[in-house]
Write an enzyme that holds these catalytic residues in place. Structure first.
Site, mmCIF file in Angstrom:
data_model
loop_
_atom_site.group_PDB
_atom_site.id
_atom_site.type_symbol
_atom_site.label_atom_id
_atom_site.label_comp_id
_atom_site.label_asym_id
_atom_site.label_seq_id
_atom_site.Cartn_x
_atom_site.Cartn_y
_atom_site.Cartn_z
ATOM 1 N N THR A 166 0.967 -1.211 0.050
ATOM 2 C CA THR A 166 -0.080 -0.130 0.047
ATOM 3 C C THR A 166 0.877 1.099 -0.126
ATOM 4 O OG1 THR A 166 -0.210 -0.245 2.459
ATOM 5 C CG2 THR A 166 -2.051 -0.939 1.096
ATOM 6 N N ASN A 169 4.508 -2.730 2.934
ATOM 7 C CA ASN A 169 4.980 -4.196 3.288
ATOM 8 C C ASN A 169 3.941 -5.036 2.491
ATOM 9 O OD1 ASN A 169 3.170 -2.607 5.544
ATOM 10 N ND2 ASN A 169 2.682 -4.999 5.748
ATOM 11 N N ASP A 181 7.657 -6.395 7.784
ATOM 12 C CA ASP A 181 6.671 -5.002 7.810
ATOM 13 C C ASP A 181 7.690 -3.765 7.287
ATOM 14 O OD1 ASP A 181 4.825 -3.249 7.735
ATOM 15 O OD2 ASP A 181 4.709 -3.255 10.174
HETATM 16 CA CA CA Z 1 2.685 -2.035 7.978
#
Ligand code: CA
Length: 722
Positions: free
Chosen positions: A264, A284, A334
């Site tokens: 995103t 991520n 992440d």
């Molecule tokens: Ca994230």
């Protein structure tokens, strides 16, 4: 807008050789107000702050020097305005002709007279409270864009809204996401040549990332750029997505609707009008754990998974792919590359280079050629253990294989953790010092893969890593653990790739930055201060007691020649929700008191006295459930509760501390909240689609157990409440 300022903008535009075509300046649809020329020439308009990062280069440097090293000691509060949301405040205000505009938590917008603080109008998009459960990191909003006579902002529930700047009335509104999925918007739009560009978040919840452009006139969608391939995509997919598909296990991607891939574009963008390139930062993977996201021969998964964790250059007119640079191939921790992207020109190895700089979560500071995407250099700006360096020839990280996780449950202690070495908090750049100021921190995490993980499309963190871990119920150990969390302001020399000076803070999650021509760097802190430092050496020159953690970045502007510095104060965001509220600055709990603070030389306004801490005793019912039930509750708590109410149920100071919740006393009341959604309008959605009544009761049993453990070691203590 007066002609003088327009002319100044145009002069900068011409002198910089940026006159791409006449329609950029004389665009017919622009009407009154802010033009493309003004946005391109924003650097020459020091009175105002008309773009998120002040200029398209996102340097957050203001040439204003009315407030400077010599007189900053006389800086005082000019006025303040209370916000009504009680959640994290992350926005950059815009200032145009003596009026200040900002967004607050819950995507509300407010306008003030920038001199007096007199409210002009406010707008509430009425985001449904239960949208909060789709947000990884608090119900924050990072700001507005402007063009013509309008303001543009995104809402947590995925709308892009245009307001009339004078009245605050809605000009148009557009739903930009599939609202049946967990997309949220927290980032600020940018406007390029009349196109409003906005991304979104949701990579912890299974979405497929994209960024899209909308007409500033009427909100018509002009293009949409996906950052990851689509499961089952055919030969008609764009070439860059076909290329990306070679780096994924395409049998799994999209096979389950909740493995959307992620990627995103939830925060950073920058624009070079000369090259006509828009740079976006991509987030991520979804899920985090590559072993589940893109399984392969190796137990840790396979493939680089383009364009996760990448900086991508695209044409703002068409959304056409131009180049990419991937910071973390095959990311599994992440490690977003959504952090602040900043453009500057500087001499490297004797040659002037047009560079792009980023300090993404993975802990390396990158300098990239922004014309080509070619890697120039990268060095760690914080401690890290997932890689030993970046190969200068290939630009690929040299990974430490012991930090890769699989599906077995075998954990890996990795630094940085999922909050990164730097998160969304904007950096700033001083062209006079040639330093990039980074709000950096150190917070590692034990990544424990969740065995037999299955995605849940309805609710909860879909990351393939367990958040059910907890620190032992031992006060000394917890203090020791908190002591490993570090926060610092790093003044980074991007040419030498090393810190020139560093300021240590009491803990992570300090505020975004502003650098000025007065030789100053402004920053708020977790320790509830708002400070000014000497840009050359980091000496603290001025400090204001803000009564609350300050995470947002400051701006500066002038009205009638007088310089002001403004910052939104108000503790919140991912870190604030996930740590023990009593330990984060080791003096007093950091609390949320949401306010806009505006300063000027000789300002004499005073904040009201800080409200007393509420006395909330830790007095849970006895823990009588079986260890088996409590164990189920712990796993479910980790998946569905920990992100907002803190791992181990230790309780932040922003959202309710469940150990002290009245509902803990009664199984029936607990069910009305968690199962029936009795508090959905306040952000606590129903979890009936994901959790059975027995599992919800098991979570209560787990929280009761934790509350009793903590009562035994801490007794009844006071915590801050909004
Ligand atoms: Ca994230």
């Amino acid at each position: 807008m007066d002609f003088k300022r327009w002319a100044a903008g145009a002069a900068v535009l011409l002198s910089a050789g940026m006159l791409a075509n006449c329609s950029q300046i004389f665009g017919s649809s622009e009407g009154e107000g802010i033009t493309t020329a003004m946005l391109i020439g924003a650097d020459g308009d020091s009175a105002n702050w008309i773009s998120h990062g002040r200029t398209y280069s996102e340097q957050r440097f203001s040439p204003l020097d009315g407030v400077n090293r010599d007189n900053v000691g006389q800086l005082g509060l000019a006025w303040y305005a209370d916000m009504d949301t009680g959640r994290g405040q992350e926005a950059t205000p815009l200032v145009i002709d003596g009026k200040l505009y900002l967004t607050t938590a819950w995507s509300k917008v407010k306008a003030f007279d920038a001199t007096t603080g007199k409210p002009m109008w406010e707008y509430d998009p009425k985001v449904p409270g239960e949208t909060a459960v789709k947000a990884c990191c608090d119900v924050v909003n990072r700001g507005l864009a402007t063009y013509g006579d309008k303001l543009f902002f995104g809402t947590l529930d995925g709308r892009l809204i245009a307001l009339d700047r004078e009245t605050g009335k809605v000009a148009w509104e557009k739903v930009t996401v599939d609202q049946s999925k967990s997309y949220t918007i927290t980032g600020a739009p940018r406007v390029i040549d009349g196109k409003v560009i906005i991304g979104n978040g949701g990579a912890e919840f299974g979405v497929r990332g994209f960024v899209a452009a909308y007409s500033a006139d009427d909100g018509e969608q002009l293009w949409k750029f996906y950052t990851v391939p689509e499961g089952g995509q055919g030969d008609d997919a764009p070439a860059y997505l076909q290329k990306a598909a070679e780096t994924w296990n395409m049998d799994v991607l999209g096979a389950n609707d909740a493995i959307g891939g992620g990627g995103t574009v939830w925060d950073s963008m920058a624009y070079d009008p000369d090259l006509d390139l828009l740079y976006i930062g991509v987030g991520n993977g979804s899920p985090w754990n590559r072993a589940y996201r893109s399984p392969g021969k190796d137990g840790t998964g396979e493939g680089d998974n383009l364009y996760l964790s990448s900086i991508v250059a695209i044409r703002p007119k068409t959304g056409e792919y131009v180049w990419h640079y991937q910071t973390t191939p095959g990311e599994t921790w992440d490690y977003t590359a959504t952090q602040h992207i900043m453009l500057a020109d500087m001499k490297i190895d004797g040659k002037m280079r047009k560079v792009l700089m980023q300090a993404p979560k993975n802990g390396f500071f990158y300098v990239i050629d922004r014309e080509t995407g070619q890697f120039i250099s990268a060095k760690p700006y914080v401690g890290l253990n997932w890689a030993t360096g970046v190969d200068p020839k290939t630009g690929r990280p040299i990974e430490n294989p012991e930090t890769r996780i699989d599906k077995t449950g075998k954990p890996a202690l990795v630094l940085p953790g999922p909050l990164g070495g730097h998160n969304w908090h904007p950096m700033a750049y001083s062209p006079t010092e040639n330093l990039v100021y980074i709000p950096a921190f150190e917070a590692g995490m034990m990544y424990a893969p969740e065995p037999n993980w299955k995605p849940d499309r309805a609710r909860g963190f879909n990351v393939g890593v367990s958040l059910a871990g907890e620190l032992p119920a031992d006060g000394g150990f917890r203090k020791q653990a908190a002591g490993t969390l570090k926060g610092r302001l790093v003044a980074w020399d991007p040419v030498a790739q090393k810190a020139r000076w560093t300021v240590e803070h009491p803990g992570p999650w300090n505020g975004g930055l502003l650098a000025t021509g007065g030789g100053l760097v402004f920053q708020g802190t977790t320790g509830s201060e708002f400070n000014a430092y000497d840009a050359a050496n980091g000496k603290k020159l001025w400090s204001f007691a803000a009564q609350t953690g300050v995470v947002a970045p400051p701006v500066t502007y002038t009205v009638n020649g007088e310089q002001y510095v403004a910052v939104l104060a108000g503790w919140g965001g991912a870190y604030a929700l996930s740590v023990d509220g009593d330990l984060i600055n080791r003096k007093a709990p950091v609390r949320n008191i949401s306010r806009l603070l505006v300063f000027k030389l000789g300002g004499t306004a005073k904040l009201p006295a800080e409200p007393a801490l509420a006395d909330l005793p830790l007095d849970p019912p006895p823990s009588t459930a079986s260890p088996e039930v409590i164990a189920v509750g712990q796993v479910k708590y980790g998946r569905y509760c920990a992100v907002c109410h803190a791992p181990g149920a230790v309780g932040s100071t922003v959202l309710p501390d469940l150990r002290r919740a009245g509902a803990l006393e009664s199984a029936a009341t607990w069910q009305t909240v968690v199962h029936d959604g009795a508090l959905k309008d306040r952000g606590m959605a129903s979890f009936a689609g994901s959790l059975s009544k027995a599992e919800i009761e098991a979570i209560r049993a787990y929280v009761i157990k934790r509350a009793n453990e903590d009562k035994a070691i801490e007794g009844a203590k006071k915590v801050a409440r909004r």
